[in-house]
Design an enzyme around this catalytic site. Structure first.
Site, PDB file in Angstrom:
ATOM      1  N   CYS A 256      -3.601 -10.013  -5.867  1.00 32.64           N
ATOM      2  CA  CYS A 256      -4.055 -10.034  -7.138  1.00 32.64           C
ATOM      3  C   CYS A 256      -2.671  -9.548  -8.252  1.00 32.64           C
ATOM      4  O   CYS A 256      -2.039  -8.738  -7.694  1.00 32.64           O
ATOM      5  CB  CYS A 256      -5.182  -9.095  -7.644  1.00 32.64           C
ATOM      6  SG  CYS A 256      -4.938  -7.493  -6.855  1.00 32.64           S
TER       7      CYS A 256
ATOM      8  N   SER B 106      -3.493  -5.763  -3.695  1.00 32.89           N
ATOM      9  CA  SER B 106      -3.066  -5.859  -5.084  1.00 32.89           C
ATOM     10  C   SER B 106      -1.363  -5.958  -4.921  1.00 32.89           C
ATOM     11  O   SER B 106      -0.864  -5.711  -4.038  1.00 32.89           O
ATOM     12  CB  SER B 106      -3.113  -4.304  -5.510  1.00 32.89           C
ATOM     13  OG  SER B 106      -2.411  -3.533  -4.811  1.00 32.89           O
ATOM     14  N   ASP B 107      -1.041  -6.403  -5.998  1.00 30.65           N
ATOM     15  CA  ASP B 107       0.583  -6.333  -6.200  1.00 30.65           C
ATOM     16  C   ASP B 107       0.940  -4.977  -6.100  1.00 30.65           C
ATOM     17  O   ASP B 107      -0.052  -4.088  -6.487  1.00 30.65           O
ATOM     18  CB  ASP B 107       0.930  -7.089  -7.595  1.00 30.65           C
ATOM     19  CG  ASP B 107       2.316  -7.571  -7.333  1.00 30.65           C
ATOM     20  OD1 ASP B 107       3.111  -7.011  -6.577  1.00 30.65           O
ATOM     21  OD2 ASP B 107       2.642  -8.668  -7.967  1.00 30.65           O
ATOM     22  N   TRP B 108       2.155  -4.752  -6.070  1.00 33.68           N
ATOM     23  CA  TRP B 108       2.701  -3.361  -5.714  1.00 33.68           C
ATOM     24  C   TRP B 108       2.512  -2.518  -7.378  1.00 33.68           C
ATOM     25  O   TRP B 108       3.186  -2.977  -8.383  1.00 33.68           O
ATOM     26  CB  TRP B 108       4.161  -3.415  -5.229  1.00 33.68           C
ATOM     27  CG  TRP B 108       4.122  -3.331  -3.835  1.00 33.68           C
ATOM     28  CD1 TRP B 108       4.674  -2.325  -3.075  1.00 33.68           C
ATOM     29  CD2 TRP B 108       3.467  -4.206  -2.849  1.00 33.68           C
ATOM     30  NE1 TRP B 108       4.641  -2.662  -1.750  1.00 33.68           N
ATOM     31  CE2 TRP B 108       4.010  -3.866  -1.430  1.00 33.68           C
ATOM     32  CE3 TRP B 108       2.606  -5.345  -3.099  1.00 33.68           C
ATOM     33  CZ2 TRP B 108       3.350  -4.444  -0.396  1.00 33.68           C
ATOM     34  CZ3 TRP B 108       2.366  -5.969  -1.822  1.00 33.68           C
ATOM     35  CH2 TRP B 108       2.613  -5.520  -0.777  1.00 33.68           C
TER      36      TRP B 108
ATOM     37  N   ALA C 251      -0.035  -2.587  -9.014  1.00 34.20           N
ATOM     38  CA  ALA C 251      -1.056  -3.227 -10.095  1.00 34.20           C
ATOM     39  C   ALA C 251      -2.785  -2.642  -9.823  1.00 34.20           C
ATOM     40  O   ALA C 251      -3.330  -3.584 -10.492  1.00 34.20           O
ATOM     41  CB  ALA C 251      -1.071  -4.809  -9.471  1.00 34.20           C
TER      42      ALA C 251
END
Ligand SMILES: *[C@@H]1O[C@H](CO)[C@@H](O)[C@H](O)[C@H]1NC(C)=O
Ligand SMILES: *[C@@H]1O[C@H](CO)[C@@H](O)[C@H](O)[C@H]1NC(C)=O
Ligand SMILES: *[C@@H]1O[C@H](CO)[C@@H](O)[C@H](O)[C@H]1NC(C)=O
Ligand SMILES: *[C@@H]1O[C@H](CO)[C@@H](O)[C@H](O)[C@H]1NC(C)=O
Ligand SMILES: *[C@@H]1O[C@H](CO)[C@@H](O)[C@H](O)[C@H]1NC(C)=O
Ligand SMILES: *[C@@H]1O[C@H](CO)[C@@H](O)[C@H](O)[C@H]1NC(C)=O
Ligand SMILES: *[C@@H]1O[C@H](CO)[C@@H](O)[C@H](O)[C@H]1NC(C)=O
Ligand SMILES: *[C@@H]1O[C@H](CO)[C@@H](O)[C@H](O)[C@H]1NC(C)=O
Length: 694
Positions: free
Chosen positions: A224, A259-261, A263
């Site tokens: 995401c 998750s994206d880093w 996010a």
């Protein structure tokens, strides 16, 4: 005798231990399904062990979940990126492949498969088991800094189709793929704050299909994104994660959302996030507390753990005992060769007046212009999509090798039969001198981009347009070769003889471009996105891009009119259209016909050499459907030998004739008369007909 007895005793004990381990680890039963293996393992896990699976930390890989030695769960080693293993700590130990947009320009399923397989092998050989790619966002904004990473270009069907062999390739190597960035990460300007405000039909018809393709190829994971969608952060968005991805698109499949880093903004497991990556702090002790207080149910926790474990079993991560180290040098001659082939196959020939190309290897005087030609060469974009190349073949090196001349320092200053001259473009007198005396002037230009920001405009910058003008005004023949992260402006296009684009070509740029320039590779690649005449040709208002209030709110007012759809609807002729790309041979299209939903056309090669053609099928919906004039629904890259012919058949499906119906939240087949367009680009339609859907 004594010794032998001891040995057999030891062996018996070892055999007994193995038997105990096998009986106690039913999840290692290879005959069971991945899901039942995951469930068997889950039964043995404590609360802490479960939560450990849902939280990542940094180092040595970009994302790391520790191994569970008690239960034999391997460490999860996640690494960038979408076009190869990014390892800045061990630079030059992985192949710098062409980027996602670049290989997408091949429109070639075999090339996509080879690319995915080779990348997956390098990840495996580096000890990783999750590749953070491929990137799939549809190019809504021409200046988006990440367009170079994404393999969908500006078309959902292109992305839907191309992503599948990539995922199959990666996962065939025992490495999970990761479909990113879900979703609407369509601009880098204020990416962590912007709300991408989009309606349901546009989401399902334009932006979701590449992710659907990932699901159809059984992708193991999604990432995401940073942005919000309709004012809710992507990683805590129940609508896009639980409702759209898991229920509507994913129906019953097991995969996980990480998750994206940076996010995450909450413990979003109830909203559909399964795993948090650094530096989030929500899905460890806070998650444990939430489970203990009942804010997160045991079922929800277990379901997320199963979402992580099941694809790991499916792809073979539990069974391969991968002990490779991140410090390994995983390059190989075979991969260098493949990087060259993929890069050559990705070159789009935009223009070739008077058969300026290919060049004859015995050509006398060649001028190479621009730093990109030899002295300062760009081959990849920035950020997590970058890969430090072990070496870069410069265009100068590739061309000299192709002509059979010694490598640089080359002999252009000496008397020579065949001379290759170079001017980086900073000395105008030198440029004029060389341009005036060569048989062909090859002007190498480049610009790059990176995640975190969008490009300021679509121009090359750095005086490169001016360099082309100066050369083209003097040279007998001028060829421009552009290395670019997406669309560019080409104000000089009418003044030059030929134009090649190779997007972000990777380490083998020089050899690949020489293969194309000298005709060892007959180009067949096609633009995956439109090249406009001017900046912001589609007329985005500030509301649309970058968005109102410091890009806090971006509205998708254009709805379905993304990329070529806008040009078709408005009757605007772009500089170079979606799907465009020339060959050194020519093709004739004939005999368009249909049987049921199968549409066939005969393609013959009418030119002077073997070549590949990318045959494209576009559908025009009945006007009542409210769809754009033309939409890609089929393509096929086929080899046709000189003088030969082939029949290409497209099997259209119900989905191809459907629109997303927002009242039933489902695909609905449209009835009526459809226009069928078959041609060599979205603006080079060779044959058309109709199909009636009753
Ligand atoms: C980015 O978006 C946020 C809203 O999420 C807004 O507060 C901020 O002003 C925007 N711009 C910048 C530069 O952060
Ligand atoms: C999230 O979506 C699911 C459907 O997938 C629904 O059952 C649930 O009520 C939603 N939760 C919230 C907080 O909206
Ligand atoms: C992995 O290790 C297990 C247990 O030691 C063994 O049974 C299995 O054969 C190994 N698999 C491979 C591919 O080496
Ligand atoms: C990795 O191996 C290749 C040979 O495949 C070699 O050319 C290259 O220099 C090596 N990289 C490093 C950093 O040693
Ligand atoms: C290249 O040029 C040489 C010498 O002018 C000529 O003999 C040869 O036929 C040319 N090759 C091609 C492929 O045109
Ligand atoms: C520019 O190029 C010309 C022609 O090659 C040369 O005579 C001159 O010295 C160069 N100027 C500089 C500043 O290098
Ligand atoms: C346009 O973009 C290029 C490179 O992306 C940059 O060098 C140039 O300065 C920009 N021009 C303007 C007018 O912003
Ligand atoms: C189309 O369908 C026909 C008949 O079912 C099949 O033979 C052919 O392989 C299909 N073509 C493609 C491109 O899927």
């Amino acid at each position: 005798m004594q010794r032998a007895t001891n040995v057999s005793v030891v062996l018996l004990v070892a055999a007994a231990m193995v038997a105990v381990a096998a009986a106690g680890t039913p999840w290692m039963d290879l005959s069971a399904t991945p899901e039942s293996r995951a469930k068997a393992l889950l039964k043995e896990m404590t609360l802490d062990e479960k939560i450990t699976m849902l939280h990542g930390s940094t180092g040595p890989y970009v994302g790391n979940v520790p191994a569970n030695t008690r239960l034999g769960i391997p460490a999860l080693n996640l690494n960038d990126g979408p076009q190869g293993f990014r390892d800045n700590a061990h630079p030059g130990t992985t192949t710098c492949w062409p980027s996602g947009l670049t290989v997408a320009a091949t429109w070639d399923l075999n090339a996509m498969k080879d690319w995915g397989t080779a990348m997956g092998k390098e990840f495996y050989d580096k000890g990783a088991n999750i590749q953070l790619g491929p990137g799939l966002c549809v190019a809504r904004v021409p200046v988006n800094g990440r367009n170079f990473e994404y393999l969908s270009g500006e078309d959902p069907f292109l992305g839907y189709t191309l992503v599948q062999p990539v995922i199959q390739g990666i996962q065939s190597q025992g490495v999970l793929a990761n479909a990113k960035h879900y979703v609407q990460n369509n601009q880098e300007t204020n990416r962590s704050g912007v709300s991408e405000n989009v309606d349901e039909r546009t989401q399902f018809e334009i932006y979701y299909p590449p992710f659907q393709g990932a699901l159809d190829a059984d992708v193991g994971s999604f990432m995401c994104s940073y942005n919000k969608i309709n004012n809710v952060y992507s990683c805590e968005n129940n609508q896009t994660l639980n409702v759209d991805l898991k229920d509507r698109l994913g129906s019953g499949k097991r995969f996980f959302v990480m998750s994206d880093w940076g996010a995450t903004h909450s413990t979003s497991i109830n909203e559909g996030l399964d795993q948090e990556m650094p530096g989030g702090t929500y899905m460890s002790t806070k998650l444990k507390t939430a489970v203990q207080t009942g804010a997160v149910s045991q079922d929800t926790l277990d379901n997320s753990v199963l979402n992580v474990l099941t694809p790991l079993f499916a792809v073979g991560v539990f069974d391969s005992n991968n002990t490779n180290s991140i410090s390994n040098n995983v390059t190989s001659d075979a991969h260098n060769k493949l990087a060259r082939q993929l890069s050559a196959k990705s070159h789009v020939l935009l223009k070739n007046d008077g058969n300026a190309l290919p060049l004859n290897k015995t050509i006398k005087n060649v001028g190479i212009f621009g730093a990109q030609g030899a002295s300062s060469v760009t081959v990849h974009g920035g950020g997590s999509g970058s890969v430090v190349p072990p070496y870069v073949v410069t265009p100068m090196e590739g061309i000299l090798a192709k002509m059979g001349l010694p490598p640089p320092p080359q002999p252009s200053k000496l008397p020579c039969d065949q001379c290759v001259y170079f001017a980086d473009g900073t000395n105008q007198t030198e440029v004029v001198d060389i341009a005036s005396k060569v048989d062909v002037a090859l002007v190498f230009v480049s610009t790059t981009s990176s995640e975190g920001s969008d490009r300021p405009n679509l121009s090359l910058g750095n005086g490169q347009d001016e360099l082309i003008d100066i050369v083209a005004a003097r040279a007998a023949k001028t060829v421009v070769v552009a290395t670019v992260p997406g669309a560019i402006l080409t104000p000089w296009r009418n003044d030059v003889d030929a134009i090649l684009v190779n997007f972000m070509p990777g380490q083998e740029l020089g050899n690949a471009v020489a293969d194309v320039l000298f005709g060892d590779e007959n180009p067949a690649a096609r633009l995956p996105l439109t090249f406009p005449n001017i900046d912001n040709e589609v007329g985005f208002t500030e509301r649309q891009y970058p968005g109102l209030d410091n890009a806090a709110q971006a509205y998708y007012d254009e709805k379905l009119l993304v990329g070529y759809r806008w040009y078709d609807a408005r009757g605007v002729t772009p500089a170079f259209p979606f799907g465009h790309g020339l060959s050194y041979t020519t093709f004739k299209y004939a005999n368009l016909r249909s049987t049921g939903n199968a549409v066939s056309v005969d393609i013959s090669n009418t030119g002077s050499r073997d070549g590949e053609e990318v045959v494209q099928l576009y559908l025009g919906f009945p006007s009542s459907a409210g769809e754009p004039p033309k939409q890609l629904k089929g393509f096929s890259r086929v080899l046709v030998s000189q003088g030969g012919a082939r029949t290409v058949t497209f099997n259209l499906t119900d989905r191809d004739f459907s629109i997303w119906d927002t009242s039933s939240h489902a695909w609905k087949k449209v009835k009526g008369i459809f226009n069928v367009y078959v041609g060599a680009s979205s603006r080079d339609i060779r044959l058309s007909g109709t199909l009636t859907v009753a």
